[in-house]
Motif scaffolding. Sequence first.
Motif, PDB file in Angstrom:
ATOM      1  N   VAL A  91      -4.206   6.270   2.913  1.00 59.84           N
ATOM      2  CA  VAL A  91      -3.422   6.002   1.714  1.00 59.84           C
ATOM      3  C   VAL A  91      -3.833   4.639   1.168  1.00 59.84           C
ATOM      4  CG1 VAL A  91      -1.431   7.381   2.434  1.00 59.84           C
ATOM      5  CG2 VAL A  91      -1.490   4.952   2.974  1.00 59.84           C
ATOM      6  N   ASP A  92      -3.522   4.405  -0.076  1.00 67.28           N
ATOM      7  CA  ASP A  92      -3.800   3.115  -0.701  1.00 67.28           C
ATOM      8  C   ASP A  92      -2.844   2.074  -0.134  1.00 67.28           C
ATOM      9  OD1 ASP A  92      -3.382   1.240  -3.409  1.00 67.28           O
ATOM     10  OD2 ASP A  92      -5.431   1.942  -3.009  1.00 67.28           O
ATOM     11  N   PRO A  93      -3.306   0.858   0.126  1.00 69.67           N
ATOM     12  CA  PRO A  93      -2.405  -0.182   0.653  1.00 69.67           C
ATOM     13  C   PRO A  93      -1.204  -0.452  -0.243  1.00 69.67           C
ATOM     14  CG  PRO A  93      -4.682  -0.871   0.902  1.00 69.67           C
ATOM     15  CD  PRO A  93      -4.705   0.396   0.098  1.00 69.67           C
ATOM     16  N   SER A  94      -1.354  -0.247  -1.558  1.00 70.81           N
ATOM     17  CA  SER A  94      -0.210  -0.468  -2.449  1.00 70.81           C
ATOM     18  C   SER A  94       0.904   0.542  -2.169  1.00 70.81           C
ATOM     19  CB  SER A  94      -0.649  -0.384  -3.911  1.00 70.81           C
ATOM     20  OG  SER A  94      -1.096   0.917  -4.228  1.00 70.81           O
ATOM     21  N   ALA A  95       0.525   1.744  -1.718  1.00 71.82           N
ATOM     22  CA  ALA A  95       1.544   2.740  -1.367  1.00 71.82           C
ATOM     23  C   ALA A  95       2.342   2.258  -0.155  1.00 71.82           C
ATOM     24  CB  ALA A  95       0.896   4.091  -1.079  1.00 71.82           C
ATOM     25  N   TRP A  96       1.643   1.716   0.846  1.00 77.80           N
ATOM     26  CA  TRP A  96       2.329   1.202   2.034  1.00 77.80           C
ATOM     27  C   TRP A  96       3.299   0.089   1.637  1.00 77.80           C
ATOM     28  CZ3 TRP A  96       2.831   2.834   6.888  1.00 77.80           C
ATOM     29  CH2 TRP A  96       3.431   1.962   7.798  1.00 77.80           C
ATOM     30  N   THR A  97       2.847  -0.811   0.770  1.00 77.86           N
ATOM     31  CA  THR A  97       3.709  -1.899   0.309  1.00 77.86           C
ATOM     32  C   THR A  97       4.914  -1.345  -0.439  1.00 77.86           C
ATOM     33  OG1 THR A  97       1.784  -3.330   0.123  1.00 77.86           O
ATOM     34  CG2 THR A  97       3.757  -4.018  -1.050  1.00 77.86           C
TER      35      THR A  97
END
Length: 199
Positions: A91-97
């Motif tokens: 997943v994109d790191p922005s999704a995790w954030t």
Amino acid sequence: MYFTTTYILFNNILIVIYNVKRGVYMDLENNTENDRLKLVKPLETSKRAQSSQRMKYSAEITLIKEKWGDLEGIRQRLGLSQRKISQLLMVDPSAWTRWTKHGDEAPPHIYRSLSWFLTLHEKHPEAHPYFWLAGVSQPKMSDLELTDIKNKLSWELRRDVSRSVQLELRNKILVRVLALQGLSLLLILSAGLYLMYLK
């Protein structure tokens, strides 16, 4: 004075009507001429009905959270940075954030993937996250080596298929020969019995 009070009251009523249509209500106390109405909180809106499948997913997420903790707790348990766990989950790191900082809920498959991974890691500690990350992010073979292996496996597959077809054909011929021999033996025995009957 009367005109100003009426104007402020009328203005407040218009603002309230406008904001009620937008789904918020206001605190009308402590308003002065210079102080605009303050938005207090959104009106309670009815949540959309959940399907039985979505309710099942929510229950599974709750069980996973009880067993393993929230997303940040799982990440810390694995000893991974946000970037590395994002790579692990693809997943994109922005999704995790967004899931951890902004209060958005991660999709159910993220929780299930982490649960499976933690269960595997619990049973086989050598399956550390970096094992998976190294295999995914850095292939150990060049494209030429991978092509050679693919060609070799393809040739072996064709050879094995050819062998199995030959064996199947040989088995069919053997069955027919045995059937003919059995039929011949049956004819000989029948002829012998017939001759004995005639005597």
